[in-house]
Design an enzyme around this catalytic site. Structure first.
Site, mmCIF file in Angstrom:
data_model
loop_
_atom_site.group_PDB
_atom_site.id
_atom_site.type_symbol
_atom_site.label_atom_id
_atom_site.label_comp_id
_atom_site.label_asym_id
_atom_site.label_seq_id
_atom_site.Cartn_x
_atom_site.Cartn_y
_atom_site.Cartn_z
ATOM 1 N N CYS A 1 13.436 80.461 39.658
ATOM 2 C CA CYS A 1 12.268 79.744 39.139
ATOM 3 C C CYS A 1 12.129 78.386 39.825
ATOM 4 O O CYS A 1 13.029 77.549 39.776
ATOM 5 C CB CYS A 1 12.399 79.565 37.629
ATOM 6 S SG CYS A 1 11.115 78.505 36.945
ATOM 7 N N CYS B 1 12.454 75.398 37.421
ATOM 8 C CA CYS B 1 13.851 75.131 37.052
ATOM 9 C C CYS B 1 14.548 74.361 38.180
ATOM 10 O O CYS B 1 15.327 73.437 37.924
ATOM 11 C CB CYS B 1 14.589 76.432 36.748
ATOM 12 S SG CYS B 1 14.216 77.110 35.119
ATOM 13 N N ASP C 1 1.183 67.618 40.354
ATOM 14 C CA ASP C 1 0.943 68.936 40.931
ATOM 15 C C ASP C 1 0.856 68.802 42.461
ATOM 16 O O ASP C 1 0.236 67.871 42.980
ATOM 17 C CB ASP C 1 -0.362 69.517 40.370
ATOM 18 C CG ASP C 1 -0.476 71.014 40.607
ATOM 19 O OD1 ASP C 1 -0.447 71.774 39.620
ATOM 20 O OD2 ASP C 1 -0.590 71.413 41.782
ATOM 21 N N ASN D 1 -2.253 78.026 31.390
ATOM 22 C CA ASN D 1 -2.574 79.376 31.855
ATOM 23 C C ASN D 1 -1.469 80.317 31.394
ATOM 24 O O ASN D 1 -0.283 80.029 31.591
ATOM 25 C CB ASN D 1 -2.681 79.399 33.384
ATOM 26 C CG ASN D 1 -3.805 78.508 33.893
ATOM 27 O OD1 ASN D 1 -4.849 78.392 33.253
ATOM 28 N ND2 ASN D 1 -3.575 77.855 35.020
ATOM 29 N N GLY E 1 -4.484 83.319 35.753
ATOM 30 C CA GLY E 1 -4.234 82.314 36.776
ATOM 31 C C GLY E 1 -2.863 81.663 36.710
ATOM 32 O O GLY E 1 -2.617 80.680 37.405
ATOM 33 N N HIS F 1 6.967 79.639 34.312
ATOM 34 C CA HIS F 1 7.745 78.681 33.515
ATOM 35 C C HIS F 1 6.673 77.857 32.804
ATOM 36 O O HIS F 1 5.862 77.184 33.473
ATOM 37 C CB HIS F 1 8.640 77.829 34.428
ATOM 38 C CG HIS F 1 9.506 76.827 33.726
ATOM 39 N ND1 HIS F 1 10.862 76.689 33.983
ATOM 40 C CD2 HIS F 1 9.216 75.897 32.788
ATOM 41 C CE1 HIS F 1 11.359 75.717 33.228
ATOM 42 N NE2 HIS F 1 10.365 75.220 32.497
ATOM 43 N N HIS G 1 4.053 75.524 31.251
ATOM 44 C CA HIS G 1 3.684 74.153 31.637
ATOM 45 C C HIS G 1 2.275 73.844 31.166
ATOM 46 O O HIS G 1 1.448 74.749 31.031
ATOM 47 C CB HIS G 1 3.795 73.954 33.154
ATOM 48 C CG HIS G 1 3.058 74.974 33.952
ATOM 49 N ND1 HIS G 1 3.561 76.233 34.206
ATOM 50 C CD2 HIS G 1 1.841 74.949 34.549
ATOM 51 C CE1 HIS G 1 2.705 76.922 34.924
ATOM 52 N NE2 HIS G 1 1.636 76.161 35.138
ATOM 53 N N HIS H 1 -1.042 71.656 32.174
ATOM 54 C CA HIS H 1 -1.738 70.848 33.186
ATOM 55 C C HIS H 1 -2.413 69.673 32.470
ATOM 56 O O HIS H 1 -3.016 69.847 31.407
ATOM 57 C CB HIS H 1 -2.844 71.664 33.870
ATOM 58 C CG HIS H 1 -2.349 72.835 34.664
ATOM 59 N ND1 HIS H 1 -2.232 72.794 36.027
ATOM 60 C CD2 HIS H 1 -1.966 74.079 34.292
ATOM 61 C CE1 HIS H 1 -1.785 73.981 36.469
ATOM 62 N NE2 HIS H 1 -1.626 74.778 35.438
#
Ligand code: 5GP
Ligand code: ZN
Length: 104
Positions: free
Chosen positions: A5, A8, A31, A84, A90, A95, A97, A99
């Protein structure tokens, strides 16, 4: 921790990614492919593949407090959040998250 990942690995410091904010529950970083002038990702330290695998409801509260902290740190008064869930929606990184997108 999931070995293959990317998030990670970022959390483990393998790429030297700078964190906008971090605490015991989460890290926040920019990002790599921003879709807004400020585009941050709020990411739990624990590996949860997506919202569909979430079991710890307290973690979501921590993540939303992390969103608020990150927005403060980035000087955002106004911002959009997005989660998402699933490839078809998308989700590229498996993992969980959030945005956080806005302009200064
Ligand atoms: P998703 O599409 O899974 O909701 O969002 C994944 C996000 O992670 C994308 O916006 C993508 O640009 C970002 N991303 C993917 N790999 C990396 C990386 O190695 N570093 C950073 N900082 N962002 C990444
Ligand atoms: Zn992970």
């Amino acid at each position: 921790m999931s070995e293959d990942c990317i998030f990670c690995k970022i959390i483990n410091g393998e790429f030297g990614t700078e964190f906008v904010y971090e605490n015991e529950h989460l890290v926040v970083f920019n990002d790599i492919n921003p879709k807004a002038p400020v585009h941050m990702l709020v990411v739990p330290r624990v590996h949860v593949a997506s919202l569909n695998e979430l079991e710890d409801k307290n973690l979501m509260g921590e993540l939303l407090m992390g969103v608020k902290k990150a927005a403060e740190k980035a000087g955002l008064k106004s911002y959009r959040t997005q989660i998402n869930t699933g490839k078809e929606a998308g989700q590229e990184v498996s993992h969980l998250h959030i945005h956080v997108m806005g302009r200064k």
